[in-house]
Design a protein around this motif. Structure first.
Motif, PDB file in Angstrom:
ATOM      1  N   SER A 210       0.829  -1.211   0.000  1.00  0.00           N
ATOM      2  CA  SER A 210       0.000   0.000   0.000  1.00  0.00           C
ATOM      3  C   SER A 210       0.859   1.256   0.000  1.00  0.00           C
ATOM      4  O   SER A 210       0.578   2.216  -0.743  1.00  0.00           O
ATOM      5  CB  SER A 210      -0.923   0.005   1.219  1.00  0.00           C
ATOM      6  OG  SER A 210      -1.750  -1.130   1.244  1.00  0.00           O
ATOM      7  N   SER A 211       1.908   1.265   0.806  1.00  0.00           N
ATOM      8  CA  SER A 211       2.760   2.442   0.920  1.00  0.00           C
ATOM      9  C   SER A 211       3.521   2.714  -0.362  1.00  0.00           C
ATOM     10  O   SER A 211       3.562   3.853  -0.855  1.00  0.00           O
ATOM     11  CB  SER A 211       3.736   2.265   2.086  1.00  0.00           C
ATOM     12  OG  SER A 211       4.576   3.371   2.217  1.00  0.00           O
TER      13      SER A 211
ATOM     14  N   THR B  37       1.093   3.716  -3.256  1.00  0.00           N
ATOM     15  CA  THR B  37       0.561   5.058  -3.028  1.00  0.00           C
ATOM     16  C   THR B  37       1.618   6.121  -3.301  1.00  0.00           C
ATOM     17  O   THR B  37       1.344   7.132  -3.965  1.00  0.00           O
ATOM     18  CB  THR B  37       0.065   5.186  -1.578  1.00  0.00           C
ATOM     19  OG1 THR B  37      -0.990   4.251  -1.355  1.00  0.00           O
ATOM     20  CG2 THR B  37      -0.444   6.591  -1.311  1.00  0.00           C
TER      21      THR B  37
ATOM     22  N   THR C  89      -2.817  11.754  -1.635  1.00  0.00           N
ATOM     23  CA  THR C  89      -2.088  10.657  -1.004  1.00  0.00           C
ATOM     24  C   THR C  89      -2.973   9.871  -0.050  1.00  0.00           C
ATOM     25  O   THR C  89      -2.959   8.625  -0.057  1.00  0.00           O
ATOM     26  CB  THR C  89      -0.861  11.199  -0.254  1.00  0.00           C
ATOM     27  OG1 THR C  89      -0.049  11.955  -1.148  1.00  0.00           O
ATOM     28  CG2 THR C  89      -0.051  10.066   0.332  1.00  0.00           C
TER      29      THR C  89
ATOM     30  N   LEU D  51      -5.554   7.855  -2.048  1.00  0.00           N
ATOM     31  CA  LEU D  51      -4.923   6.692  -2.678  1.00  0.00           C
ATOM     32  C   LEU D  51      -4.583   5.619  -1.650  1.00  0.00           C
ATOM     33  O   LEU D  51      -4.799   4.423  -1.889  1.00  0.00           O
ATOM     34  CB  LEU D  51      -3.657   7.128  -3.423  1.00  0.00           C
ATOM     35  CG  LEU D  51      -3.849   7.841  -4.761  1.00  0.00           C
ATOM     36  CD1 LEU D  51      -2.519   8.376  -5.272  1.00  0.00           C
ATOM     37  CD2 LEU D  51      -4.475   6.904  -5.795  1.00  0.00           C
ATOM     38  N   LEU D  52      -4.046   6.036  -0.508  1.00  0.00           N
ATOM     39  CA  LEU D  52      -3.692   5.067   0.528  1.00  0.00           C
ATOM     40  C   LEU D  52      -4.916   4.315   1.015  1.00  0.00           C
ATOM     41  O   LEU D  52      -4.880   3.081   1.170  1.00  0.00           O
ATOM     42  CB  LEU D  52      -3.011   5.789   1.696  1.00  0.00           C
ATOM     43  CG  LEU D  52      -2.664   4.915   2.905  1.00  0.00           C
ATOM     44  CD1 LEU D  52      -1.641   3.854   2.520  1.00  0.00           C
ATOM     45  CD2 LEU D  52      -2.142   5.773   4.060  1.00  0.00           C
TER      46      LEU D  52
ATOM     47  N   ILE E 292      -6.225   2.013  -2.019  1.00  0.00           N
ATOM     48  CA  ILE E 292      -5.321   0.893  -2.340  1.00  0.00           C
ATOM     49  C   ILE E 292      -5.271  -0.104  -1.196  1.00  0.00           C
ATOM     50  O   ILE E 292      -5.335  -1.327  -1.416  1.00  0.00           O
ATOM     51  CB  ILE E 292      -3.920   1.438  -2.665  1.00  0.00           C
ATOM     52  CG1 ILE E 292      -3.943   2.213  -3.979  1.00  0.00           C
ATOM     53  CG2 ILE E 292      -2.911   0.293  -2.753  1.00  0.00           C
ATOM     54  CD1 ILE E 292      -2.636   2.903  -4.310  1.00  0.00           C
TER      55      ILE E 292
END
Length: 509
Positions: free
Chosen positions: A216-217, A220, A262, A265-266, A269
């Motif tokens: 995920s990190s 993203t 961000t 998206l985080l 995702i």
């Protein structure tokens, strides 16, 4: 004039042509023969030629506006050897240019806070609580990278390094590749930090959750960097064409879009990957491996430009340390959000951190550009003093950087009042905006920005005198400190408010 020999020597050392052959055709102006009569005019032309030889265009350095001084070139030359353009900016012009992007950035952080207030109730955030540790680290990472990119490109645009198509595309491709490398690597390190900071207090480790955080990190960070980097390039170009100083608008716009994009998206995702965590266990490691496998390509592209390659080799320390500092703030957020007494922390944390980071990034970018106009990093001059500045010199002097610090500090209260009213109107935060809450919140916000602006004044000059480019090194530290200080002060404020409310209820009972 005692400074003439030095200036002429510098002028000749930079490869300038003799004075009697000089014209200002490079700036689109014709020089009349009478302009060369008298020593004052000769010195003005020498200074202009020296500036052009260093790639600094006086008319484009820091953009002029209607409130600027109308003094002649000769007068400005005799008054001070410092760059003329930065000195022409007034408090009104600075505030006018900063106000709109500041409000835009603030509303972006408000939107990010509302998103965090919603997603904190999702299954992935409830079951993988380490995501809360990742939020400030990843948002801080994006703020560091995007605002550092904006500051770097703003300085390049102001000193004339993006005027030709060849220079422009070289600068853009190198910096975009650099951005993607930094985002991928630090996104991976941020996920490791989130796992470690979550594992140490709880003593519980889950391999599936660790891989989920990593995928995920990294995903993203990469996607957000690609999107926001293109936006930043457009902002720099647009601000130059509209006659606006990019230093005043680029960093707030980067921050306004960065937090919202961000965090969205985080959340998306991580939620999607969490659904496939058990049924398709191979998806998470595959996503993580894919983005890490693209690293050699971006390194190869960044290596073609010597400037970006130098940044790539030397800029890891501030970014990684900033990520670790932001992770400590994330640990504070993780411990407070899970407490019902601090329910409003989720929506207010991105706001106070984002506003503080935006304002200090503008100040750091402006000071860095101001220093770049006077020379190169490591060169000792009176524009970059060695001693630690006093609070009076930072906020109360007549210097242009002190003037901008006052303007930015004065924006805190009205800006936060607008943002608090917006949050209240949208019924976010699960907190009633009472007078005592607003007082404690404003106190925390003012103290945060006051500390950050003073640290910025010291840190940028300190880095400059040690041959470090502040555009690449100062903003990561400052925004990370903004996250830590903002989250800490907000948590203390909520704790005091809870104690006051608890005592009141006891008395009422």
């Amino acid at each position: 004039m005692s400074s003439k020999p030095d200036k002429k020597e510098s002028h000749q050392a930079n490869g300038a042509v003799p004075v009697d052959h000089l014209t200002s055709a490079a700036q689109g102006q014709l020089v009349e023969p009478s302009d060369f009569l008298g020593p004052a005019a000769v010195e003005a032309v020498v200074l202009e030629s020296r500036a052009n030889a260093k790639g600094v265009r006086e008319d484009d350095a820091l953009l002029e506006n209607g409130s600027q001084s109308n003094e002649s070139d000769d007068t400005s030359t005799h008054q001070s050897p410092e760059p003329a353009s930065p000195l022409k900016e007034t408090s009104f012009s600075i505030g006018l240019q900063v106000l709109f992007p500041f409000l835009l950035a603030g509303f972006g952080t408000v939107a990010a806070g509302m998103v965090l207030d919603i997603v904190q109730h999702w299954d992935v955030f409830k079951n993988v609580t380490n995501l809360f540790i990742l939020v400030p680290a990843l948002l801080g990472l994006k703020g560091n990278l995007e605002m550092t990119l904006a500051s770097r490109l703003s300085t390049a645009a102001n000193i004339g390094q993006m005027d030709t198509p060849k220079e422009f595309w070289k600068m853009i491709t190198g910096n975009m590749a650099l951005l993607l490398v930094q985002a991928t690597v630090v996104g991976f390190l941020a996920s490791i930090a989130a796992v470690v900071f979550g594992w140490i207090p709880d003593g519980h480790f889950s391999l599936y959750h660790a891989v989920l955080l990593c995928a995920s990190s990294v995903a993203t960070a990469f996607v957000a960097s690609l999107f926001l980097g293109m936006i930043m390039i457009g902002v720099i170009i647009g601000s130059r064409k509209m006659g606006i100083n990019p230093d005043n608008v680029a960093t707030p716009i980067a921050a306004s879009l960065g937090d919202l994009v961000t965090l969205a998206l985080l959340s998306g995702i991580s939620c999607g990957l969490y659904k496939d965590l058990e049924s398709k266990f191979y998806v998470n490691p595959l996503v993580c491996s894919l983005f890490l496998a693209l690293l050699p390509i971006w390194v190869f592209v960044a290596r073609k430009d010597s400037a970006t390659w130098e940044v790539l080799c030397s800029s890891w320390e501030p970014v990684v340390i900033a990520m670790a500092i932001s992770s400590v703030g994330g640990l504070i957020l993780d411990r407070t959000v899970s407490d019902p007494n601090f329910a409003g922390m989720a929506v207010f944390t991105p706001v106070i951190n984002g506003v503080g980071g935006n304002l200090v990034a503008v100040q750091a970018s402006r000071i860095s550009t101001y220093l770049h106009m006077s020379g190169m990093p490591g060169e000792s001059s009176k524009t970059a003093p060695w001693k630690c500045p006093s609070p009076c010199s930072t906020f109360c002097s007549s210097d242009v950087n002190s003037r901008s610090a006052r303007v930015l500090f004065l924006l805190v209260v009205p800006g936060h009042l607008v943002f608090l009213y917006t949050i209240s109107s949208m019924q976010g935060g699960h907190t009633t905006l009472t007078l005592i809450f607003v007082v404690f919140y404003m106190t925390a916000a003012l103290l945060q920005v006051l500390i950050l602006l003073y640290i910025a004044d010291w840190m940028v000059h300190w880095m400059w005198n040690r041959d470090l480019d502040p555009d690449n090194f100062s903003i990561p530290y400052l925004t990370a400190l903004g996250d830590l200080i903002g989250t800490g002060l907000l948590a203390v404020s909520f704790h005091i408010l809870w104690l006051i409310g608890d005592r009141d209820s006891d008395v009422g009972d």
